[in-house]
Design an enzyme around this catalytic site. Structure first.
Site, PDB file in Angstrom:
ATOM      1  N   ARG B 257     -40.194  -9.385 -14.360  1.00 25.15           N
ATOM      2  CA  ARG B 257     -40.606  -8.079 -14.879  1.00 25.15           C
ATOM      3  C   ARG B 257     -40.044  -7.949 -16.284  1.00 25.15           C
ATOM      4  O   ARG B 257     -38.845  -7.761 -16.462  1.00 25.15           O
ATOM      5  CB  ARG B 257     -40.031  -6.995 -13.961  1.00 25.15           C
ATOM      6  CG  ARG B 257     -40.495  -5.602 -14.271  1.00 25.15           C
ATOM      7  CD  ARG B 257     -39.708  -4.602 -13.426  1.00 25.15           C
ATOM      8  NE  ARG B 257     -38.428  -4.273 -14.035  1.00 25.15           N
ATOM      9  CZ  ARG B 257     -37.348  -3.894 -13.385  1.00 25.15           C
ATOM     10  NH1 ARG B 257     -37.340  -3.823 -12.083  1.00 25.15           N
ATOM     11  NH2 ARG B 257     -36.243  -3.599 -14.037  1.00 25.15           N
ATOM     12  N   HIS B 261     -38.449  -0.982 -14.682  1.00 23.55           N
ATOM     13  CA  HIS B 261     -39.056  -0.706 -13.366  1.00 23.55           C
ATOM     14  C   HIS B 261     -40.133   0.371 -13.517  1.00 23.55           C
ATOM     15  O   HIS B 261     -41.259   0.207 -13.056  1.00 23.55           O
ATOM     16  CB  HIS B 261     -37.979  -0.248 -12.385  1.00 23.55           C
ATOM     17  CG  HIS B 261     -38.505   0.428 -11.169  1.00 23.55           C
ATOM     18  ND1 HIS B 261     -39.295  -0.223 -10.247  1.00 23.55           N
ATOM     19  CD2 HIS B 261     -38.407   1.711 -10.737  1.00 23.55           C
ATOM     20  CE1 HIS B 261     -39.637   0.629  -9.295  1.00 23.55           C
ATOM     21  NE2 HIS B 261     -39.122   1.809  -9.571  1.00 23.55           N
ATOM     22  N   TYR B 270     -28.500  -2.695 -16.808  1.00 21.92           N
ATOM     23  CA  TYR B 270     -28.170  -3.691 -15.777  1.00 21.92           C
ATOM     24  C   TYR B 270     -28.587  -5.119 -16.113  1.00 21.92           C
ATOM     25  O   TYR B 270     -28.229  -6.034 -15.399  1.00 21.92           O
ATOM     26  CB  TYR B 270     -28.746  -3.268 -14.423  1.00 21.92           C
ATOM     27  CG  TYR B 270     -30.230  -2.948 -14.419  1.00 21.92           C
ATOM     28  CD1 TYR B 270     -30.682  -1.623 -14.456  1.00 21.92           C
ATOM     29  CD2 TYR B 270     -31.187  -3.958 -14.381  1.00 21.92           C
ATOM     30  CE1 TYR B 270     -32.038  -1.321 -14.455  1.00 21.92           C
ATOM     31  CE2 TYR B 270     -32.535  -3.663 -14.370  1.00 21.92           C
ATOM     32  CZ  TYR B 270     -32.958  -2.344 -14.407  1.00 21.92           C
ATOM     33  OH  TYR B 270     -34.293  -2.054 -14.394  1.00 21.92           O
TER      34      TYR B 270
END
Lengths: 325, 358
Positions: B257, B261, B270
């Site tokens: 990805r 998100h 993160y």
């Protein structure tokens, strides 16, 4: 006309619907060869085959989620969850998807499935076998909730539930599965959902009940009649949507209302009915709406369940208080 | 190509195109040039639509949106292997799959712009609406597939989900049911390395998510998810199994990805920018462009031409979506049931009359 108990009447409805419509199929744990833990589906797999009466893996979310997938394809699955106390794993599917599919897809898809749920206490069962969480279901948009209290009603209402274009949760009061017999005509017409039934007419007090509580109300009414109190009993039959017209018409006539349910008290359906009566019949009321319910506790194990479950005695005592208000 | 040759427990992974765009001649599917070019066009369309959604979101013209950048190969490759009557059960990041299936773009825009009409996808497209809860829709795919078996039809169901969904109970139940009933389902896990902020290694201790199939009696295969031809081949093999009555297949596509998100997420918290930069050259469009170029099928002029076509289509679709009338108040009631029950009729009347009084 054969005299059937509730189990046999549900079996008859399933058998006739399976024979009528090849899109109807049954699924659940033990529903096939075993005929269900209560034998409700007995003989159906032998009659219709294992491809239609499907013994599933032991997984409640799976049963309901798969039933929804079958329904999206255009089939009419009837899923069984063995006990309502085991429904919580499947509530996610019911709340997140089953009740929402028609709305989500703007009517492109519907979810014509039925979930059969033996529910309620009084059969001396272990923990998680006696729950009555209908209020959670009634609070969920997009589903119908039906509770029969007699064999003929069970047969006729289940036929309607299966033919309904929307999801129906069919709650079976297992305490009276074999306690009552009634004439049930083969090939009987479906009974429309959403309409309450007047079980008994009376001018002094309306008792509103469903499922096994209808019988307790009937017993109480006999005692009360001997004391000169004429009790009207309304069996809701469909908890969602509620037949508010029948509730209000009766309470407006009698001026008194007592709701009886075995589910926990707080935010139970009795609270909703009470509010409804306040909104629609306040000026006809001769006493406050009263509730006889289970308690806000865990349903007790068999040796304590009689403390929890409303019975005719509690109903009679409450009725006397209402009458002397 | 046999799925069995790619045992995930032995660390094997199906790849047709290497990152430089070189095809393994033994694996290259027999697709004509038009289809090979179509794969690029569809991936490019998804990429451009995706970027448009991000822009619209930043401009306040769209709500929260889950970007698909990096995962185009999984979706385009697998959906192109299907026939039109096979079903697609998406989660919420299947923009490319929806475009390949022909879901009208203005509907997709509308949905993320907060309008339920975006989920009005004609039944004939056999593409279910977006499912927001993670993993719960996998059961619907199994149910559809079981129903197809019951009706003795030959269609299959392709279900998309992410690595995080494989941790959910419904993933387990869906594969359990599909395995025992030999349902014609293809479970397509797009392992994009992150479930919001939780990395794949913290998601599950299994060495490969595809290996989870073993526990359900379902063959699993790991593929290079940035290789559309691998996605095509694996899906085609799974379809052969489904149509032959051999049951479901689990495909784990290792992809990445590249974006957040959703537009509400800040991946900078993160994961490192270096990680993303390391993955960028491996993304599907780069690789596939090189592949087409090597076969003389790509040129800058051609890409400019199809880009212009796509941009025109995007602009028209935005216009249609933004010109779409706002939902009517009755819409919130009228789709709850086939027939409006009395209590909803009362609530609807109450809303309508209060709106009139305003």
């Amino acid at each position: 006309m054969p005299s059937l108990n509730l189990v046999e009447a549900i079996n008859l409805a399933l058998r006739e619907e399976l024979a009528r419509d090849p899109d109807v199929l049954l699924l659940g744990e033990d529903v096939g060869l075993e005929g269900g833990v209560f034998r409700v589906t007995e003989g159906l797999q032998q009659a219709f085959g294992a491809g239609r009466i499907i013994d599933t893996p032991l997984a409640e979310s799976g049963i309901v989620g798969v039933a929804l997938g079958l329904a999206l394809l255009g089939l009419r699955p009837v899923a069984e969850i063995q006990f309502m106390g085991f429904l919580p794993p499947a509530l996610d599917q019911i709340i997140s998807h089953v009740g929402r599919y028609r709305h989500r897809s703007r009517g492109v898809y519907s979810a014509p499935l039925v979930i059969r749920l033996p529910y309620g206490g009084g059969i001396h069962a272990p923990e998680h076998h006696s729950e009555s969480i209908e209020a959670m279901l009634v609070h969920t948009p997009g589903i119908k909730v039906v509770v029969p209290s007699s064999p003929a009603d069970a047969c006729g209402l289940l036929k309607s539930a299966i033919r309904d274009p929307d999801p129906v949760l069919f709650l079976e009061p297992k305490r009276i599965y074999r306690a009552v017999r009634e004439e049930v005509a083969e090939g009987m017409e479906p009974i429309p959902l959403g309409r309450a039934r007047q079980v008994r007419s009376g001018r002094d007090l309306t008792v509103i009940a469903w499922g096994a509580m209808v019988r307790e109300a009937q017993k109480a009414a006999e005692t009360l009649a001997a004391e000169g109190v004429e009790t009207e009993i309304i069996d809701l039959r469909t908890l969602s949507p509620l037949d508010t017209g029948a509730i209000l018409a009766s309470v407006r006539r009698t001026g008194r209302c007592l709701v009886v349910h075995e589910a926990a008290r707080t935010a139970g359906l009795g609270a909703e009915i009470s509010a409804l009566v306040m909104e629609g019949a306040l000026l006809q009321l001769k006493s406050p709406v009263a509730r006889i319910t289970g308690f806000d506790t865990v349903m007790p194990l068999p040796r304590g369940e009689h403390f929890y479950l409303p019975d005719a005695g509690r109903i009679v005592r409450a009725a006397r208080e209402i009458m002397s208000f | 190509m046999e799925l069995a040759d790619y045992d995930p427990l032995q660390g094997k992974r199906l790849q047709v195109l290497d990152p430089e765009g070189n095809a393994d001649p033994a694996l290259l599917p027999a697709l004509d040039e038009e289809v090979l070019c179509l794969i690029f066009r569809r991936m490019l369309a998804a990429r451009l639509v995706d970027r448009t959604c991000l822009t619209l979101q930043r401009e306040g013209r769209m709500g929260t949106y889950p970007p698909v950048e990096g995962q185009e190969a999984c979706q385009v490759g697998s959906v192109l292997a299907l026939s039109e009557t096979d079903w697609i059960v998406p989660s919420f990041r299947e923009l490319a799959a929806a475009l390949v299936r022909g879901v009208p773009l203005e509907r997709i825009f509308l949905y993320w712009m907060g309008h339920e009409e975006g989920s009005r996808i004609p039944k004939s497209l056999r593409f279910l609406p977006v499912a927001i809860p993670v993993g719960t829709h996998i059961l619907h795919a199994t149910g559809l597939a079981m129903g197809i078996s019951y009706r003795r039809e030959k269609d299959a169901v392709l279900c998309f989900f992410g690595d995080g969904a494989t941790s959910e109970g419904d993933f387990h139940e869906a594969l359990t049911f599909a395995g025992v009933s030999k349902a014609p389902a293809i479970f397509f896990c797009q392992n994009n390395a992150w479930a919001i902020s939780v990395p794949r290694k913290a998601q599950c201790a299994a060495t490969a998510l595809a290996a989870k199939g073993v526990g359900y009696g379902i063959p699993g295969v790991q593929i290079d998810g940035n290789d559309p031809l691998a996605a095509y081949l694996a899906t085609e093999a799974a379809l052969r199994r489904a149509r032959a009555g051999e049951g479901p297949t689990l495909i784990e596509a290792i992809t990445y990805r590249l974006g957040p998100h959703t537009t509400s997420d800040d991946p900078g918290r993160y994961r490192s920018a270096e990680e993303v930069e390391r993955m960028r050259p491996l993304e599907p469009l780069v690789r596939y462009r090189l592949f087409l170029q090597g076969r003389g099928l790509w040129s800058e002029a051609w890409e400019a031409e199809i880009t212009a076509d796509i941009e025109k289509w995007i602009a028209e679709s935005i216009q249609k979506a933004e010109a779409f009338p706002d939902p009517a108040p009755e819409d919130i009631f009228d789709y709850m049931f086939a027939e409006l029950p009395p209590h909803l009729a009362r609530q609807k009347a109450s809303l309508l009359s209060s709106l009139q009084e305003e």
